[in-house]
Design a protein around this motif. Sequence first.
Motif, short mmCIF file in Angstrom:
data_model
loop_
_atom_site.label_atom_id
_atom_site.label_comp_id
_atom_site.label_asym_id
_atom_site.label_seq_id
_atom_site.Cartn_x
_atom_site.Cartn_y
_atom_site.Cartn_z
N ALA A 35 0.72 -1.54 0.03
CA ALA A 35 0.72 -0.19 -0.32
C ALA A 35 0.78 1.16 0.06
CB ALA A 35 -0.70 0.42 1.02
N LEU A 36 2.03 1.25 1.28
CA LEU A 36 2.91 2.28 0.58
C LEU A 36 3.67 2.41 -0.40
CD1 LEU A 36 3.64 4.61 2.12
CD2 LEU A 36 5.48 2.90 3.63
N LEU A 37 3.84 1.18 -1.16
CA LEU A 37 5.06 1.55 -2.11
C LEU A 37 3.91 2.53 -3.64
CD1 LEU A 37 7.15 -1.26 -1.73
CD2 LEU A 37 8.00 0.85 -2.00
N ASP A 38 2.54 1.70 -3.35
CA ASP A 38 1.91 1.78 -4.45
C ASP A 38 1.78 3.77 -4.79
OD1 ASP A 38 1.43 -0.72 -5.67
OD2 ASP A 38 -0.50 -0.92 -4.46
N PHE A 39 1.25 4.19 -2.76
CA PHE A 39 1.71 4.99 -3.12
C PHE A 39 2.83 6.25 -3.47
CE2 PHE A 39 2.61 9.31 -0.68
CZ PHE A 39 1.35 10.15 -1.17
N LEU A 40 3.54 5.31 -2.85
CA LEU A 40 5.22 6.27 -3.24
C LEU A 40 4.72 6.14 -4.72
CD1 LEU A 40 7.35 5.39 -0.47
CD2 LEU A 40 5.84 7.99 -0.80
N PHE A 41 5.58 4.83 -5.81
CA PHE A 41 5.31 5.07 -7.11
C PHE A 41 4.22 5.67 -7.64
CE2 PHE A 41 6.74 -0.07 -6.64
CZ PHE A 41 7.75 0.13 -6.17
N LYS A 42 2.95 5.54 -7.22
CA LYS A 42 2.13 7.28 -8.36
C LYS A 42 2.84 8.30 -8.16
CE LYS A 42 -2.41 7.47 -8.20
NZ LYS A 42 -3.38 6.70 -8.23
N HIS A 43 2.83 8.74 -6.93
CA HIS A 43 3.43 10.20 -6.46
C HIS A 43 4.92 10.68 -7.41
CE1 HIS A 43 4.86 13.44 -4.12
NE2 HIS A 43 5.97 13.07 -4.29
N LEU A 44 5.72 9.27 -7.33
CA LEU A 44 6.56 9.58 -8.36
C LEU A 44 7.12 9.97 -9.71
CD1 LEU A 44 9.34 7.06 -7.52
CD2 LEU A 44 10.01 9.03 -7.84
#
Length: 290
Positions: free
Chosen positions: A226-235
Motif C-alpha cells: 500500500a505504501l509503495l503503491d502510493f509512492l510509485f504513483k507520487h514519484l
Amino acid sequence: MSNTANLDVVPQAQGFAAAVRGLDLRAPLAAGIERALLDAWTRYPVLYFPEQVLTPALLEQVSGYFGPFGHDPYVQPKAGFEHVIEVRRDAHETAPIFGGSWHSDWSFQATPPSATLLYGEVVPPRGGDTVFADACRAFEALSPTMQQLLLPLNAVHSAAPAYGPKGLFSRDDASRSMQIIVSPEADKTELHPLVRRHPLSGRCALYINHVYTIGIEGMRGNESQALLDFLFKHLVRHEFIYRHHWQPRTLLLWDNRCVIHYADGGYEGHSRLMFRTTVAGERPQAARAV
Ligand code: SIN
C-alpha cells in the motif's frame, strides 16, 4: 584536438535535465572542462550531448570521466567490449522492451551504479523515448510528516521480477535480439534506505522503483504494498517528468541515485540500437534527518 572552451549547458523546463553543447566528446577534456561537466551533472542529473560521433571504445573513454565502470549483470556484453552492452530491439521484435518499466539501474546491487551512459546508434523515426522522473523533487514535495515517516525505513530490492526464473525475461522469446541471462541469483535481495542522500548535491531522494523494489523491511506484504503503491504513483507525477526524445548520435547520461527512468515503445516496425555503460557507485547513504 582538445576541449578547452566553456560549456554551453541549456536547462530543460522541468529543471533536472539539460542539453550540453560546445564539446566534441571524441577529444580529451581539459581538467577545467571535466570539472565543469561534473558540476553541471550535479545540478542536472540528466544531461544530453547532441551531435556526438562515438564508437563503443569512445563511449568507454567518456564513461571514465564519471568514474570506474560498474558491473552489469544479466546482459551479455558487446563482443570485444567488456563494459558496453547493446540495448537493442529489432524492427519486428515482440519480446518485452529492455528497461520498459520504471527503474533505477541495478538498484538490487549492494553498490548500484551512480551513472548510466546511453548512446543512440540507431534511433527510430518515432517513439523510443527514454522517460525520467526526478526522485529528489518527489521527496521534497511530500509533507514533512510523510518525510519523517519514510526517513527511517529500508526498502527491499531484488532482480527477481526481471531476471529471476519466474521474472519477465524468463519467457523464452525467439524474437528477442538481446542476450539476457536469467538466473536464480536474481532472487537474492538487498536492503537500501528508502530515502537516500546524494553524496554530491546533499539532496534527499526517494530510492525506490517499480521494477526492483519488492517490499519494505519490517512491514507485512499488504502494508508495504500500500505504501509503495502510493509512492510509485507520487514519484511519476507529471511535474517530476522529463521525456527525452532521441535524435541520432546523442549521448544521454543520468544519475541513478536521484532519478528513475524507463524506455518507452511506440516504434514498431523500426529498429533501435543503443550502446550503454554504467559507472560504479557507492553504498546508498541513508538521509535519516532533513
Ligand atoms: C535502460 O533502462 O537502461 C534503457 C533505457 C532506454 O533504452 O531508453
